[in-house]
Design a protein around this motif. Structure first.
Motif, short mmCIF file in Angstrom:
data_model
loop_
_atom_site.label_atom_id
_atom_site.label_comp_id
_atom_site.label_asym_id
_atom_site.label_seq_id
_atom_site.Cartn_x
_atom_site.Cartn_y
_atom_site.Cartn_z
N VAL A 8 37.81 32.90 68.70
CA VAL A 8 35.90 32.18 68.11
C VAL A 8 35.29 32.50 69.21
CG1 VAL A 8 34.93 30.82 66.98
CG2 VAL A 8 36.96 30.95 66.15
N GLN A 9 35.75 32.02 70.57
CA GLN A 9 35.18 32.31 71.15
C GLN A 9 35.86 32.02 72.85
OE1 GLN A 9 32.59 28.26 71.44
NE2 GLN A 9 34.80 27.45 70.71
N GLY A 10 35.31 31.92 74.11
CA GLY A 10 35.85 31.55 75.29
C GLY A 10 36.64 30.65 75.33
N CYS A 11 37.50 31.07 76.65
CA CYS A 11 38.71 29.71 77.03
C CYS A 11 38.87 29.69 78.21
CB CYS A 11 39.60 29.64 75.55
SG CYS A 11 41.13 31.04 75.68
N MET A 12 39.76 27.97 78.37
CA MET A 12 40.39 28.34 79.48
C MET A 12 41.86 28.90 79.60
SD MET A 12 41.31 24.30 79.85
CE MET A 12 42.89 24.15 78.97
N GLN A 13 41.90 29.70 79.18
CA GLN A 13 43.50 31.06 79.08
C GLN A 13 44.13 29.83 79.45
OE1 GLN A 13 41.81 33.31 81.52
NE2 GLN A 13 41.18 34.99 79.96
N CYS A 14 44.82 28.76 78.81
CA CYS A 14 46.04 27.57 79.62
C CYS A 14 46.89 28.48 78.82
CB CYS A 14 45.54 26.80 78.62
SG CYS A 14 46.10 26.97 77.05
N GLY A 15 46.97 29.11 78.13
CA GLY A 15 48.11 29.83 77.77
C GLY A 15 49.33 29.20 76.03
N HIS A 16 49.01 28.46 76.49
CA HIS A 16 49.69 27.64 75.02
C HIS A 16 49.51 28.67 73.47
CE1 HIS A 16 49.97 23.42 75.76
NE2 HIS A 16 49.45 24.04 76.92
N CYS A 17 48.76 29.56 73.34
CA CYS A 17 48.57 30.24 72.75
C CYS A 17 49.62 31.62 72.84
CB CYS A 17 47.84 30.59 71.93
SG CYS A 17 46.76 31.47 73.36
N VAL A 18 50.53 31.58 73.96
CA VAL A 18 51.09 32.47 74.23
C VAL A 18 52.16 32.15 74.07
CG1 VAL A 18 51.87 34.23 75.82
CG2 VAL A 18 49.24 33.51 75.40
N ALA A 19 52.74 31.18 73.94
CA ALA A 19 53.74 29.90 74.08
C ALA A 19 54.46 29.48 73.07
CB ALA A 19 53.84 28.89 75.22
N ILE A 20 53.61 29.42 72.08
CA ILE A 20 54.44 29.25 71.14
C ILE A 20 54.00 29.91 70.30
CG2 ILE A 20 51.30 28.43 69.98
CD1 ILE A 20 52.65 25.65 69.17
N CYS A 21 53.54 31.01 69.69
CA CYS A 21 53.43 32.42 68.83
C CYS A 21 54.27 32.80 68.53
CB CYS A 21 52.26 33.35 69.13
SG CYS A 21 52.62 34.62 68.04
N ASP A 63 56.22 38.45 83.63
CA ASP A 63 56.46 36.82 84.18
C ASP A 63 56.98 35.91 82.87
OD1 ASP A 63 56.35 37.61 86.25
OD2 ASP A 63 54.91 36.15 86.77
N ILE A 64 57.37 36.61 81.24
CA ILE A 64 56.57 34.91 80.42
C ILE A 64 58.50 35.53 80.42
CG2 ILE A 64 56.40 35.37 77.99
CD1 ILE A 64 54.06 34.25 79.80
N GLU A 65 58.57 34.19 79.75
CA GLU A 65 60.48 34.20 79.34
C GLU A 65 60.67 33.67 78.58
OE1 GLU A 65 62.50 32.24 82.38
OE2 GLU A 65 61.42 32.93 84.22
N SER A 66 61.38 34.09 76.98
CA SER A 66 61.44 33.33 75.81
C SER A 66 62.23 31.97 75.74
CB SER A 66 61.51 34.09 75.33
OG SER A 66 61.10 34.86 74.73
N TYR A 67 61.87 31.49 75.17
CA TYR A 67 61.78 29.92 75.28
C TYR A 67 64.08 29.80 74.07
CZ TYR A 67 63.78 24.96 74.85
OH TYR A 67 64.07 23.45 74.93
N ASP A 68 64.62 29.42 75.27
CA ASP A 68 66.70 29.40 74.19
C ASP A 68 66.78 28.43 74.81
OD1 ASP A 68 68.86 30.22 73.74
OD2 ASP A 68 69.67 30.82 75.31
N PRO A 69 66.80 27.10 73.73
CA PRO A 69 67.22 26.13 73.46
C PRO A 69 68.66 25.87 73.52
CG PRO A 69 66.82 26.53 71.18
CD PRO A 69 66.25 27.62 72.71
#
Length: 263
Positions: A34-47, A61-67
């Motif tokens: 919708v608009q600019g953001c602070m680029q926290c990366g939560h959207c990357v992490a949760i998708c 550098d992104i790593e996938s979470y393996d519980p």
């Protein structure tokens, strides 16, 4: 800038629900910016479909979470915190580059206010002997200033430099540590949090750390030391001595009871 791969996006809305500034929405079955953001990366992490990216960042550098492979046991974490000690006796041994890089990664991934990520890490190992005279000059300036303000308190620090000049092994500033890490930031809390994570990573790698307020004061009292370090306009948050301990502690140290209010 957030980029959404429409071929991968399934419009689940997870990124929208987790966006703290409401900068995302779902339209026509796809997530949209919708608009600019602070680029926290939560959207990357949760998708769940890896459909979101921030090209300005290091996406490799992104790593996938393996519980199954990631689990912190509370008792062991507390055990590590309780057993850590401020180390003032170090082995005459340099720290391997890969271990230093892990320390910086631990600091780099620490949270910062509004995702500012304005923390600078200065690792001084190879050129430490070049830096020491600047620090001692700053310490001299600090003691002179302290004499003018509180002569009695200054007496406790006056002899440090003289002792060091006579015998460099009796170093009350650097304690013969092989490495110094200075952490600077726009916000002191950001630098402090990063420093705490660096220390925990150091302990995990068999290293010892001392948060050195003496060297921090010395740097703050010598602009030449600040310039040598490359602090720029950032504020020094912490100075850490790092190295392999030359001492082994057998038990935890006692502490006062916690000053806590339960409400």
């Amino acid at each position: 800038m957030i980029v959404i791969d429409e071929q991968k996006c399934v419009g689940c809305g997870q990124c929208v629900a987790d966006c703290v500034f409401h900068n995302l929405t779902v339209a026509q079955g796809k997530a949209r910016v919708v608009q600019g953001c602070m680029q926290c990366g939560h959207c990357v992490a949760i998708c769940p479909e890896q459909a979101v990216s921030i090209p300005e960042y290091e996406m490799a550098d992104i790593e996938s979470y393996d519980p199954e492979s990631f689990h912190l046991e509370a008792d062991k974490v507390l055990h590590a915190i309780k057993f850590r000690r401020s180390v003032r006796r170090f082995q005459d041994k340099p720290i391997e580059r890969e271990k230093l890089e892990r320390l910086i990664q631990a600091g780099r991934y620490t949270e910062t206010a509004v995702n500012h990520q304005a923390v600078r890490f200065i690792v001084v190992q190879e050129k430490l002997e070049q830096f020491k005279p600047l620090a001692w000059e700053g310490w001299h300036n600090h003691v002179c200033a302290l004499k003018a303000e509180d002569p009695e308190r200054a007496k406790g620090f006056e002899g440090y430099e003289e002792i060091y000049r006579k015998d460099p092994t009796r170093d009350r500033l650097f304690f013969n540590a092989p490495c110094v890490i200075a952490v600077a930031s726009d916000a002191p809390l950001d630098g402090g949090l990063a420093s705490a994570n660096i220390e925990m990573m150091a302990v995990a790698q068999g290293l010892g750390v001392l948060f050195d307020g003496f060297v921090l004061r010395a740097i703050n009292h010598n602009p030449a030391a600040q310039e040598w370090l490359g602090l720029g306009d950032k504020q020094l948050a912490a100075v850490m001595l790092v190295g392999y301990p030359a001492v082994s502690y057998k038990r935890t140290a006692p502490r006062r009871a916690a000053d806590v209010l339960w409400k």
